[in-house]
Design a protein around this motif. Structure first.
Motif, PDB file in Angstrom:
ATOM      1  N   ARG A  89      51.629  10.495  73.094  1.00  0.00           N
ATOM      2  CA  ARG A  89      52.420  10.196  74.373  1.00  0.00           C
ATOM      3  C   ARG A  89      52.734  11.382  75.082  1.00  0.00           C
ATOM      4  N   THR A  90      52.936  12.598  74.337  1.00  0.00           N
ATOM      5  CA  THR A  90      53.422  13.798  74.995  1.00  0.00           C
ATOM      6  C   THR A  90      52.262  14.447  75.683  1.00  0.00           C
ATOM      7  N   LEU A  91      51.090  14.382  74.939  1.00  0.00           N
ATOM      8  CA  LEU A  91      49.793  14.883  75.493  1.00  0.00           C
ATOM      9  C   LEU A  91      49.522  14.102  76.634  1.00  0.00           C
ATOM     10  N   GLU A  92      49.502  12.842  76.484  1.00  0.00           N
ATOM     11  CA  GLU A  92      49.120  11.786  77.671  1.00  0.00           C
ATOM     12  C   GLU A  92      49.990  12.106  78.835  1.00  0.00           C
ATOM     13  N   ASN A  93      51.267  12.408  78.603  1.00  0.00           N
ATOM     14  CA  ASN A  93      52.084  12.681  80.024  1.00  0.00           C
ATOM     15  C   ASN A  93      51.732  14.037  80.795  1.00  0.00           C
ATOM     16  N   ILE A  94      51.320  14.957  79.826  1.00  0.00           N
ATOM     17  CA  ILE A  94      50.593  16.192  80.433  1.00  0.00           C
ATOM     18  C   ILE A  94      49.589  16.119  81.152  1.00  0.00           C
ATOM     19  N   VAL A  95      48.448  15.292  80.633  1.00  0.00           N
ATOM     20  CA  VAL A  95      47.336  14.866  81.402  1.00  0.00           C
ATOM     21  C   VAL A  95      47.564  14.070  82.623  1.00  0.00           C
ATOM     22  N   ASP A  96      48.573  13.176  82.631  1.00  0.00           N
ATOM     23  CA  ASP A  96      48.946  12.436  83.584  1.00  0.00           C
ATOM     24  C   ASP A  96      49.462  13.222  84.900  1.00  0.00           C
ATOM     25  N   SER A  97      50.103  14.205  84.580  1.00  0.00           N
ATOM     26  CA  SER A  97      51.345  14.887  85.520  1.00  0.00           C
ATOM     27  C   SER A  97      51.093  16.397  85.475  1.00  0.00           C
ATOM     28  N   TYR A  98      50.768  17.114  84.767  1.00  0.00           N
ATOM     29  CA  TYR A  98      50.464  18.776  84.650  1.00  0.00           C
ATOM     30  C   TYR A  98      50.105  19.078  86.155  1.00  0.00           C
ATOM     31  N   SER A  99      50.757  20.051  86.685  1.00  0.00           N
ATOM     32  CA  SER A  99      50.692  20.354  88.134  1.00  0.00           C
ATOM     33  C   SER A  99      49.912  21.899  88.163  1.00  0.00           C
ATOM     34  N   GLY A 100      49.701  22.424  87.004  1.00  0.00           N
ATOM     35  CA  GLY A 100      49.249  23.850  86.887  1.00  0.00           C
ATOM     36  C   GLY A 100      47.680  23.913  86.691  1.00  0.00           C
ATOM     37  N   ASP A 101      47.035  25.103  86.550  1.00  0.00           N
ATOM     38  CA  ASP A 101      45.638  25.096  86.527  1.00  0.00           C
ATOM     39  C   ASP A 101      44.764  24.239  85.579  1.00  0.00           C
ATOM     40  N   ARG A 102      43.996  23.368  86.251  1.00  0.00           N
ATOM     41  CA  ARG A 102      42.966  22.410  85.412  1.00  0.00           C
ATOM     42  C   ARG A 102      41.763  22.788  85.264  1.00  0.00           C
ATOM     43  N   THR A 103      41.440  24.155  85.365  1.00  0.00           N
ATOM     44  CA  THR A 103      40.252  24.899  85.147  1.00  0.00           C
ATOM     45  C   THR A 103      39.979  25.978  84.105  1.00  0.00           C
ATOM     46  N   SER A 104      41.076  26.345  83.532  1.00  0.00           N
ATOM     47  CA  SER A 104      41.102  27.098  82.700  1.00  0.00           C
ATOM     48  C   SER A 104      40.501  26.863  81.188  1.00  0.00           C
ATOM     49  N   GLU A 105      40.054  27.881  80.399  1.00  0.00           N
ATOM     50  CA  GLU A 105      39.659  27.520  78.994  1.00  0.00           C
ATOM     51  C   GLU A 105      40.688  26.804  78.226  1.00  0.00           C
ATOM     52  N   ASP A 106      42.033  27.442  78.408  1.00  0.00           N
ATOM     53  CA  ASP A 106      43.026  26.523  77.715  1.00  0.00           C
ATOM     54  C   ASP A 106      43.260  25.286  78.072  1.00  0.00           C
ATOM     55  N   TRP A 107      43.112  24.986  79.141  1.00  0.00           N
ATOM     56  CA  TRP A 107      43.316  23.372  79.722  1.00  0.00           C
ATOM     57  C   TRP A 107      42.050  22.755  79.147  1.00  0.00           C
ATOM     58  N   ASN A 108      40.817  23.213  79.050  1.00  0.00           N
ATOM     59  CA  ASN A 108      39.594  22.420  78.338  1.00  0.00           C
ATOM     60  C   ASN A 108      40.010  22.273  76.776  1.00  0.00           C
ATOM     61  N   ASN A 109      40.545  23.277  76.084  1.00  0.00           N
ATOM     62  CA  ASN A 109      40.708  23.060  74.920  1.00  0.00           C
ATOM     63  C   ASN A 109      41.896  22.027  74.587  1.00  0.00           C
ATOM     64  N   PHE A 110      42.657  21.981  75.637  1.00  0.00           N
ATOM     65  CA  PHE A 110      43.935  21.019  75.293  1.00  0.00           C
ATOM     66  C   PHE A 110      43.303  19.480  75.703  1.00  0.00           C
ATOM     67  N   LYS A 111      42.368  19.504  76.612  1.00  0.00           N
ATOM     68  CA  LYS A 111      41.667  18.151  76.614  1.00  0.00           C
ATOM     69  C   LYS A 111      40.772  17.821  75.674  1.00  0.00           C
ATOM     70  N   ILE A 112      40.066  18.661  75.182  1.00  0.00           N
ATOM     71  CA  ILE A 112      39.557  18.618  73.796  1.00  0.00           C
ATOM     72  C   ILE A 112      40.399  17.940  72.747  1.00  0.00           C
ATOM     73  N   TYR A 113      41.379  18.843  72.516  1.00  0.00           N
ATOM     74  CA  TYR A 113      42.415  18.227  71.376  1.00  0.00           C
ATOM     75  C   TYR A 113      42.783  16.809  71.706  1.00  0.00           C
ATOM     76  N   LEU A 114      43.013  16.375  72.802  1.00  0.00           N
ATOM     77  CA  LEU A 114      43.775  14.959  73.071  1.00  0.00           C
ATOM     78  C   LEU A 114      42.684  14.199  72.697  1.00  0.00           C
ATOM     79  N   LYS A 115      41.383  14.398  73.142  1.00  0.00           N
ATOM     80  CA  LYS A 115      40.336  13.544  72.959  1.00  0.00           C
ATOM     81  C   LYS A 115      39.991  13.338  71.544  1.00  0.00           C
ATOM     82  N   ARG A 116      40.321  14.523  70.705  1.00  0.00           N
ATOM     83  CA  ARG A 116      40.000  14.246  69.393  1.00  0.00           C
ATOM     84  C   ARG A 116      40.992  13.275  68.694  1.00  0.00           C
ATOM     85  N   ILE A 117      42.348  13.501  69.110  1.00  0.00           N
ATOM     86  CA  ILE A 117      43.472  12.579  68.747  1.00  0.00           C
ATOM     87  C   ILE A 117      42.907  11.201  69.046  1.00  0.00           C
ATOM     88  N   TRP A 118      42.357  10.923  70.245  1.00  0.00           N
ATOM     89  CA  TRP A 118      41.889   9.682  70.378  1.00  0.00           C
ATOM     90  C   TRP A 118      41.145   9.196  69.687  1.00  0.00           C
TER      91      TRP A 118
END
Length: 682
Positions: A89-118
């Motif tokens: 739920r913490t990570l889903e709130n970030i996906v839903d509302s994060y206002s920073g850069d969504r094109t960086s490698e870190d963001w991509n790695n973050f999204k992959i981590y959440l997908k793996r959790i799902w």
């Protein structure tokens, strides 16, 4: 019991199906099967063929059952680990509302981590059960938190967002904190070394004594004690927190019950109404006698077209095999495809009588094995997103013995796996000869189907335990699951080369069986290692099963070179030189594994699993990973659910339409918003 997934799993999903040739149609060619790939995972879609042929009432029933399934989906996250929902739920709130850069490698790695959790229903890998590396730093995590909606973080148990971050730091970023979801190391305490949330403050010895004291050794219809509860220690005393309405997980279970009660109103017949009513009563009370009554009634219903598995079913997530995970599969019968599996089921007594197991371990009267091919309409809990391709339930030994079981093949799931991995080049890379490749392409689909049918319909239903011997989870303990899957698989491979399958019209020639023999040896010895991190042992029960059979068989036939491991151009291959003698070896293995099960021989089970099923040849492992990487194939496959959309006239459902969503993240975020009933920490 799942073949996988027994859940799953669960025969070898991705690698298993890669030996299959796809069934090509124009409609299938136009359908996009694979919609996402990340880490070691591919996400596919599955179709629901035949849904439009259901009556409006049947469609409505499927819709209600699917809503009941989805209502309980958060339970599996919590069962897998106490803080999974907090992380999710913490990570889903970030996906839903994060206002920073969504094109960086870190963001991509973050999204992959959440997908793996799902995908894994938690922070531990779905197959290895090892805690996953997030792939980004704690500093970046702090940045994500700071630039997201502060009010929507799960703060009920925390005073501030800083407190939340402090709690999550070791949970996410320290690999040694709660490292294993399920430990099977018999040299240590299986509970204190496991992170799953079925026990709290309880040692292995305490739990084993607690449940042993409940069991009457003379009871011929024993209750599955512990199945639907968490065992905790309060004020020095052990206590069960039962999963039920007004008990643990009540908020989600109330929604499960609500939709089941809607389903009762449109049930196909009185028998189905009785079954669903028993399930509702069980959820309301937590009474395991009602769970048994429900399962007995469910087994006897062979007339209804629409069906569902719904409850706390499989115990792979508990190292002691007492506790079971929430799962649900909603389906309807594929009448045409069922003819094949029914032909095998009709011969159950013949297969039992002609088995290689000792006479005293054979059932004199195999009770009704109801077998069918089903079309899945919805998956949830432990069956989502990576379902098994075959299921045999219920799990209670005495119900199976006295009342029979239902065995199913998930037809449209198998179809999607076939289509999603077509043309991968896998066969060309790992088969030794062109003859082996050609045979696999011609007979792979049928061989896989027959293996699943025999494993589920005959394998799990065969054999019996000696009088006075406890159930496998009591006698074989942490080795019970691996031994049971080995036993069922050996039944399947032994009969895959039997002319009886030709006689009953389910197999055109023994070439089909040879194809499966090639695949079983190749997969168990070598190719399934693509699913294991280099340097790790094999922990998953189904993978242990497959390696046991292949390595043991190679050793048993070594003197006569029945199966050889050979090198060509620096690559390793398995070659079967004598299929009939290999079948004899499988028969000998089956006899011994059934003996272990029937006699409850823990030391023999431990020796078999530890000798053949756990350790990995590191040089071979490295080779397999390198060869596999060149194919650009993800070793694990899972699914998005179709979306069932009711067509309304006023407040009445008059039809249900099927939509096939394309975006995995969108579906999982929608699920998080629409089906999150549980508190964050339970």
């Amino acid at each position: 019991m799942k073949i996988f997934s027994k859940y799953l799993l669960l025969i070898m999903i991705g690698l298993f199906i890669m030996n299959c040739a796809p069934k090509e149609t124009k409609k299938q060619d136009e359908f996009k099967w694979v919609v996402d790939e990340f880490a070691d995972i591919r996400i596919q879609r599955y179709q629901i063929p035949g849904f439009d042929e259901l009556t409006p009432r049947q469609k409505e029933l499927v819709y209600y059952l699917s809503q009941s399934a989805l209502a309980g989906r958060d339970i599996i996250y919590d069962q897998n680990y106490k803080y999974n929902l907090l992380v999710k739920r913490t990570l889903e709130n970030i996906v839903d509302s994060y206002s920073g850069d969504r094109t960086s490698e870190d963001w991509n790695n973050f999204k992959i981590y959440l997908k793996r959790i799902w995908f894994s229903s938690g922070i531990h890998h779905h197959y290895s059960a090892i805690k996953m590396d997030p792939g980004f730093s704690y500093d970046y995590f702090e940045e994500l938190i700071a630039n997201s909606n502060q009010e929507n973080f799960p703060l009920k148990d925390f005073k501030t967002v800083d407190e939340l971050k402090t709690k999550l730091k070791p949970i996410i970023f320290d690999p040694d904190v709660d490292r294993l979801r399920v430990s099977l190391d018999s040299e240590s305490d299986l509970l204190t070394n496991s992170a799953m949330n079925y026990y709290e403050g309880v040692t292995q010895k305490e739990a084993e004594k607690f449940y042993k004291d409940m069991v009457d050794p003379n009871d011929k219809t024993p209750i599955s004690y512990g199945l639907n509860s968490k065992l905790v220690k309060e004020n020095g005393k052990l206590k069960e927190q039962v999963y039920k309405v007004s008990g643990m997980y009540s908020e989600a279970i109330e929604e499960v019950v609500y939709w089941l009660e809607k389903a009762i109103e449109v049930a196909e017949n009185d028998k189905q109404k009785e079954i669903l009513s028993l399930l509702v009563e069980y959820y309301q009370t937590g009474d395991l006698k009602l769970w048994d009554a429900y399962n007995i009634a469910w087994v006897k219903d062979t007339e209804s077209a629409v069906d569902a598995v719904n409850g706390f079913v499989e115990n792979y997530g508990d190292p002691l095999s007492y506790k079971s995970a929430f799962e649900s599969l909603v389906s309807f019968k594929d009448f045409e495809a069922t003819k094949r599996i029914a032909a095998i089921s009709d011969q159950a007594q013949w297969f039992e009588d002609n088995s290689t197991i000792m006479d005293e371990h054979k059932k004199a009267n195999v009770k009704g094995i109801s077998a069918k091919v089903i079309t899945i309409a919805a998956l949830s809990g432990d069956a989502f997103p990576y379902p098994p391709i075959g299921i045999n339930l219920p799990n209670a030994t005495w119900i199976r013995k006295d009342h029979g079981s239902k065995s199913v093949n998930l037809g449209n799931i198998v179809q999607s796996y076939n289509m999603g991995t077509a043309g991968s080049g896998f066969l060309e890379e790992f088969c030794y000869s062109q003859e082996e490749i050609d045979r696999a392409k011609k007979y792979g689909n049928l061989g896989n189907d027959l293996h699943t049918d025999l494993h589920e319909v005959i394998g799990h239903a065969s054999g019996q335990i000696n009088p006075g011997v406890g159930t496998p989870n009591e006698t074989l303990k942490n080795y019970a699951s691996a031994i049971e899957e080995t036993r069922a698989d050996l039944v399947a491979v032994y009969y895959l080369l039997d002319p009886k399958l030709i006689e009953i019209g389910v197999m055109p020639s023994l070439e089909v069986g040879k194809t499966e023999y090639d695949r079983n040896i190749r997969n168990g010895y070598m190719t399934q290692l693509a699913r294991v991190e280099l340097g790790d042992d094999i922990a998953q029960a189904h993978m242990r099963n497959r390696q046991i059979i292949s390595k043991w068989a190679i050793e048993m036939g070594k003197e006569e070179k029945i199966v050889e491991v050979v090198k060509r151009d620096g690559k390793t291959f398995t070659v079967i030189n004598d299929y009939e003698k290999l079948r004899e070896i499988f028969g000998q293995q089956l006899k011994e594994v059934q003996r272990i099960t029937s006699e409850g021989d823990f030391e023999a089970a431990k020796n078999l699993v530890e000798t053949y099923g756990v350790k990995v040849n590191q040089e071979l492992h490295k080779e397999v990973l390198e060869r596999y990487a060149k194919l650009n194939i993800k070793p694990y496959g899972g699914f998005m659910n179709p979306k069932l959309v009711p067509v309304m006239e006023g407040e009445k459902i008059v039809d249900v339409k099927v939509e096939y969503p394309m975006d995995y993240t969108v579906q999982m975020m929608r699920y998080a918003k629409e089906y999150s009933y549980l508190p964050t920490i339970n």
